[in-house]
Design a protein around this motif. Structure first.
Motif, PDB file in Angstrom:
ATOM      1  N   ARG A  85       0.849  -1.197   0.000  1.00 47.78           N
ATOM      2  CA  ARG A  85       0.000   0.000   0.000  1.00 47.78           C
ATOM      3  C   ARG A  85       0.880   1.242   0.000  1.00 47.78           C
ATOM      4  N   GLU A  87       0.253   5.378   0.751  1.00 46.40           N
ATOM      5  CA  GLU A  87      -0.720   6.372   1.184  1.00 46.40           C
ATOM      6  C   GLU A  87      -0.054   7.738   1.307  1.00 46.40           C
ATOM      7  N   ARG A 103      -5.806   9.082  10.272  1.00 45.93           N
ATOM      8  CA  ARG A 103      -6.065   9.169   8.837  1.00 45.93           C
ATOM      9  C   ARG A 103      -5.594   7.906   8.113  1.00 45.93           C
ATOM     10  N   GLN A 106      -8.127   5.274   8.611  1.00 48.27           N
ATOM     11  CA  GLN A 106      -9.298   5.530   7.766  1.00 48.27           C
ATOM     12  C   GLN A 106      -9.044   5.099   6.327  1.00 48.27           C
ATOM     13  N   LEU A 107      -7.858   5.409   5.822  1.00 49.45           N
ATOM     14  CA  LEU A 107      -7.517   5.033   4.450  1.00 49.45           C
ATOM     15  C   LEU A 107      -7.476   3.519   4.273  1.00 49.45           C
TER      16      LEU A 107
END
Length: 380
Positions: A85, A87, A103, A106-107
């Motif tokens: 991943r 981000e 955050r 949340q992602l």
């Protein structure tokens, strides 16, 4: 009739303004191929199941740092397995360790509030979410922290401490300031062990290449006078090679043409755009400063208009005089204000020697036009 129907029918020199927005990510980034390959070389290790090294990229505003990071992120996401991943976090929006970790959760699909939990709870949920969010025994998370110096100044290096001590996380830090690591404690620096990539300012010819590509997409054919793009590039090259500034100049010049009802974007509109942008920039910066810092700027302006050499001592005395005894901060705090104003590009400082036995002193100079600062302080 809707008011927007009436506005949409006017003629314009533009096809689509979005291509002149610095946040638009084009399919290629001229003159940043070397930096793109450098990041990709490190991140390629994630495709082989190896956590990439931490990376730090430096460069002045408008040198393509964010665009390059997002470009490589997009390319990696296109071919990465689910266990990898990437981000992106902008530290102007999420400026504390708690907010960044919330955050990231949340992602990754975990609903974590931005307040109300302890920091330890957020850290534990973040680590658990990372483990559960992938279909592999070894998840790899690459975190891009844009404008990391803002977070470090406000909240310290706790986030870097947490991330560098969490398995299988790679950090890409973006900063406008080469010396931002002064905010990082030695124990965190030792675990960061980052690779550094420098983004040099764009030259005038490089800016011409960037603007020509964007202009082809943004403007109708044959609406730009021949000197418009070279002038935008030359002015931006003087601003330390700032491509954002060049794009803003070109877009604003086009908007001025529309306002005048002109079918052509003229060189004179670029110079008008320069004055407009600089005025708005100074007003925006000054309006967000704390009242005490605005008062320090007033003192600098007062001394500058009198052509006096501005030392920190003289500045402090003038600041006290203008404050008239109200809420005066300490002499030491003035140094913090000076450093912050220098980072914002409003002033510059230069340490000079007064000769044997007289020591050294800081000389402070205003870096923006006096009239612009007067206007900004008057608006406030």
């Amino acid at each position: 009739m809707n008011i927007f129907d009436d506005l949409s029918g006017g003629k314009s020199v533009f096809k689509n303004k979005k291509y002149l927005d610095h946040r638009f990510l084009p399919d290629k980034l001229p003159h940043r191929e070397k930096q793109i390959k450098s990041i990709a070389k490190y991140w390629k290790e994630a495709l082989d199941g190896v956590t990439p090294p931490n990376i730090t990229i430096y460069g002045k505003t408008g040198t393509g740092k964010t665009a390059v990071a997002k470009f490589v992120m997009k390319q990696l996401k296109e071919i990465a397995e689910p266990n990898v991943r990437v981000e992106y976090i902008r530290c102007t929006d999420y400026s504390t360790e708690y907010q960044v970790l919330a955050r990231l959760c949340q992602l990754m699909g975990k609903d974590v509030p931005f307040r109300g939990w302890t920091k330890a709870e957020v850290i534990n949920v973040f680590k658990d979410t990372l483990r559960r969010n992938v279909y592999d025994e070894k998840p790899i998370l690459i975190v891009i922290l844009d404008e990391i110096d803002i977070l470090l100044r406000k909240d310290g290096d706790g986030l870097l401490y947490t991330l560098t001590r969490t398995d299988n996380i790679s950090i890409l830090s973006i900063s406008n300031y080469v010396d931002f690591k002064r905010f990082i404690k030695p124990r965190v620096k030792s675990s960061l062990r980052d690779r550094e990539i420098v983004f040099p300012p764009y030259g005038a010819n490089q800016l011409v290449d960037i603007l020509e590509e964007r202009a082809d997409m943004a403007f109708k054919k044959n609406v730009l006078e021949d000197d418009v793009i070279p002038l935008c590039a030359a002015l931006a090259a003087k601003e330390e090679g700032d491509a954002r500034y060049a794009l803003d100049l070109l877009r604003t010049a086009g908007e001025i043409a529309d306002e005048r009802g002109s079918d052509i974007v003229k060189g004179e509109f670029v110079r008008e755009a320069k004055e407009y942008i600089e005025h708005n920039k100074i007003v925006e910066i000054v309006s967000t400063l704390p009242a005490q810092q605005q008062r320090v700027l007033e003192a600098i302006l007062y001394l500058t208009k009198r052509n006096e050499e501005i030392t920190s001592g003289k500045l402090y005395e003038t600041y006290k005089k203008l404050s008239r005894g109200k809420d005066i901060v300490s002499y030491r705090r003035i140094f913090d204000f000076i450093n912050e104003l220098e980072l914002l590009g409003i002033i510059s400082t230069n340490t000079v020697s007064r000769g044997r036995g007289r020591g050294r002193t800081n000389i402070i100079k205003l870096q923006c036009d006096v009239s612009l600062l007067e206007d900004a302080l008057w608006v406030i």
